[in-house]
Design an enzyme around this catalytic site. Structure first.
Site, short mmCIF file in Angstrom:
data_model
loop_
_atom_site.label_atom_id
_atom_site.label_comp_id
_atom_site.label_asym_id
_atom_site.label_seq_id
_atom_site.Cartn_x
_atom_site.Cartn_y
_atom_site.Cartn_z
N ASP A 8 -15.14 -3.32 -10.03
CA ASP A 8 -16.56 -2.99 -10.30
C ASP A 8 -16.66 -2.16 -11.56
O ASP A 8 -17.76 -1.85 -12.00
CB ASP A 8 -17.09 -2.14 -9.14
CG ASP A 8 -16.33 -0.82 -9.06
OD1 ASP A 8 -15.09 -0.87 -8.91
OD2 ASP A 8 -16.95 0.25 -9.20
N GLU A 63 0.86 -1.19 0.00
CA GLU A 63 0.00 0.00 0.00
C GLU A 63 0.89 1.24 0.00
O GLU A 63 1.89 1.29 0.70
CB GLU A 63 -0.92 -0.03 1.22
CG GLU A 63 -1.79 1.18 1.47
CD GLU A 63 -2.67 1.60 0.29
OE1 GLU A 63 -3.43 0.76 -0.23
OE2 GLU A 63 -2.57 2.77 -0.11
N GLU A 81 -15.20 -4.41 -2.40
CA GLU A 81 -16.14 -5.36 -3.00
C GLU A 81 -17.44 -5.43 -2.20
O GLU A 81 -18.53 -5.40 -2.77
CB GLU A 81 -15.44 -6.73 -3.03
CG GLU A 81 -16.23 -7.82 -3.72
CD GLU A 81 -15.36 -9.07 -3.91
OE1 GLU A 81 -14.12 -9.01 -3.66
OE2 GLU A 81 -15.91 -10.09 -4.32
N ASP A 98 -7.56 1.60 -8.58
CA ASP A 98 -8.09 2.89 -9.06
C ASP A 98 -8.18 2.83 -10.59
O ASP A 98 -7.18 2.52 -11.24
CB ASP A 98 -7.17 4.03 -8.62
CG ASP A 98 -7.02 4.05 -7.09
OD1 ASP A 98 -8.04 3.90 -6.41
OD2 ASP A 98 -5.89 4.21 -6.59
N LYS A 142 -9.42 8.87 -17.11
CA LYS A 142 -9.07 9.81 -18.19
C LYS A 142 -7.90 9.29 -19.01
O LYS A 142 -7.00 8.65 -18.47
CB LYS A 142 -8.72 11.18 -17.59
CG LYS A 142 -9.90 11.79 -16.89
CD LYS A 142 -9.65 13.20 -16.47
CE LYS A 142 -10.90 13.75 -15.81
NZ LYS A 142 -10.63 14.47 -14.59
N THR A 182 -13.25 -8.21 -0.65
CA THR A 182 -12.43 -7.10 -0.14
C THR A 182 -13.39 -6.06 0.45
O THR A 182 -14.61 -6.15 0.29
CB THR A 182 -11.61 -6.45 -1.27
OG1 THR A 182 -12.47 -5.59 -2.04
CG2 THR A 182 -11.00 -7.47 -2.21
N GLU A 183 -12.81 -5.03 1.08
CA GLU A 183 -13.66 -3.96 1.64
C GLU A 183 -14.47 -3.27 0.54
O GLU A 183 -15.68 -3.07 0.67
CB GLU A 183 -12.78 -2.92 2.36
CG GLU A 183 -12.68 -3.16 3.84
CD GLU A 183 -11.23 -3.38 4.31
OE1 GLU A 183 -10.30 -3.33 3.49
OE2 GLU A 183 -11.06 -3.63 5.52
C1 SAM Z 1 -9.79 1.49 -4.45
S1 SAM Z 1 -8.69 1.00 -3.22
C2 SAM Z 1 -8.99 -0.79 -3.06
C3 SAM Z 1 -8.48 -1.34 -1.76
C4 SAM Z 1 -8.62 -2.86 -1.58
N1 SAM Z 1 -7.81 -3.58 -2.53
C5 SAM Z 1 -10.08 -3.28 -1.68
O1 SAM Z 1 -10.42 -3.90 -2.69
O2 SAM Z 1 -10.83 -3.01 -0.75
C6 SAM Z 1 -7.14 1.03 -4.08
C7 SAM Z 1 -5.95 1.04 -3.16
O3 SAM Z 1 -4.77 0.90 -3.92
C8 SAM Z 1 -3.79 1.78 -3.42
N2 SAM Z 1 -2.88 2.07 -4.54
C9 SAM Z 1 -3.20 2.70 -5.69
N3 SAM Z 1 -2.12 2.81 -6.49
C10 SAM Z 1 -1.09 2.24 -5.82
C11 SAM Z 1 0.29 2.08 -6.11
N4 SAM Z 1 0.81 2.53 -7.27
N5 SAM Z 1 1.06 1.45 -5.22
C12 SAM Z 1 0.55 0.99 -4.05
N6 SAM Z 1 -0.75 1.15 -3.70
C13 SAM Z 1 -1.57 1.75 -4.58
C14 SAM Z 1 -4.59 2.99 -2.97
O4 SAM Z 1 -3.89 3.80 -2.06
C15 SAM Z 1 -5.82 2.33 -2.37
O5 SAM Z 1 -5.64 2.04 -1.00
#
Ligand code: SAM
Length: 222
Positions: free
Chosen positions: A154, A69, A194, A118, A122, A191-192
């Protein structure tokens, strides 16, 4: 995800150097040494608050899990879970996926999970998507032969994009895919994110691929 900044989160993470790795590049090729037993290494990239990895570690006690993370204020939530319920097959990494190829040796990882990454919708943000070809190349290097790349999301556009990138890479073979995971009988740890999307009735897209032809690898656990 809206980020609530937690003061001194990095300092708190640094208080547990055998559990949370804040200098991951220095562990390249030696991750197994952090665990009680050498077992196949599974990595979640962007673990968020860590529900998935903590539950997976209970189900698969014969695997070692790494939760990566990039935000200390998020990773601290995983550490809190761990401290409440210590797991000898889970360790955390405070770092950015951009550096994966410097964190891990060739073929060091057995399975990579991309859960609700994420989507960066864009066009100008494409390079940030965790399934951009630059990232797929990194996954190819760190995955063991026959290693797996498993993705859940999703977001239909991110899913289509990811499927195309993985499909375009001759080193990967897509083994299975679903446009609505709940309609399958496949074993799944949620996951959270999900849970949140499921509660809103949104379908979860799923893809599982195998690295069939990787970079030249040293022998690894499989
Ligand atoms: C939308 S959340 C999903 C969290 C978890 N995997 C879940 O499904 O509940 C995406 C997570 O990926 C982390 N993240 C995004 N890009 C990242 C990167 N390049 N390196 C490490 N973590 C990253 C974000 O900080 C965020 O906590």
């Amino acid at each position: 995800m809206r980020l609530r900044k937690i003061k001194h989160a990095k300092n708190q993470l640094a208080e547990h150097p055998s559990i949370v790795i804040i200098d991951p590049k220095t562990h390249q090729g030696t991750w197994q040494a952090l665990f009680e037993k050498a077992q196949p290494l599974h990595l979640e990239v962007g673990c968020g608050k860590g529900k998935f990895i903590m539950e997976m570690a209970d189900v698969y006690q014969d695997k070692n899990f790494l939760a990566l993370e990039r935000y200390d204020s998020v990773l601290i939530r995983v550490l809190e879970k761990w401290l409440k319920c210590p797991k000898k097959n889970v360790r955390m990494i405070y770092g950015n996926a951009m550096d994966l190829a410097m964190m891990f040796g060739l073929g060091e990882i057995q399975t990579i999970y991309l859960n609700f990454s994420d989507p960066w919708p864009k066009r100008r943000q494409e390079k940030r998507r965790l399934t951009h070809p630059d990232y797929i190349f990194k996954y190819r290097r760190i995955l063991a032969p026959n290693g797996k790349l498993i993705l859940k999301t999703d977001n239909d556009r991110f899913f289509t994009y990811s499927m195309m990138q993985i499909n375009n890479d001759d080193h990967f073979r897509i083994d299975r895919m679903s446009l609505d995971l709940k309609e399958t009988s496949w074993f799944n740890v949620s996951t959270e994110f999900e849970d949140r999307f499921q509660a809103q009735g949104q379908p979860i897209y799923y893809l599982e691929a195998t690295l069939t032809e990787g970079e030249p690898h040293e022998t690894t656990l499989s």
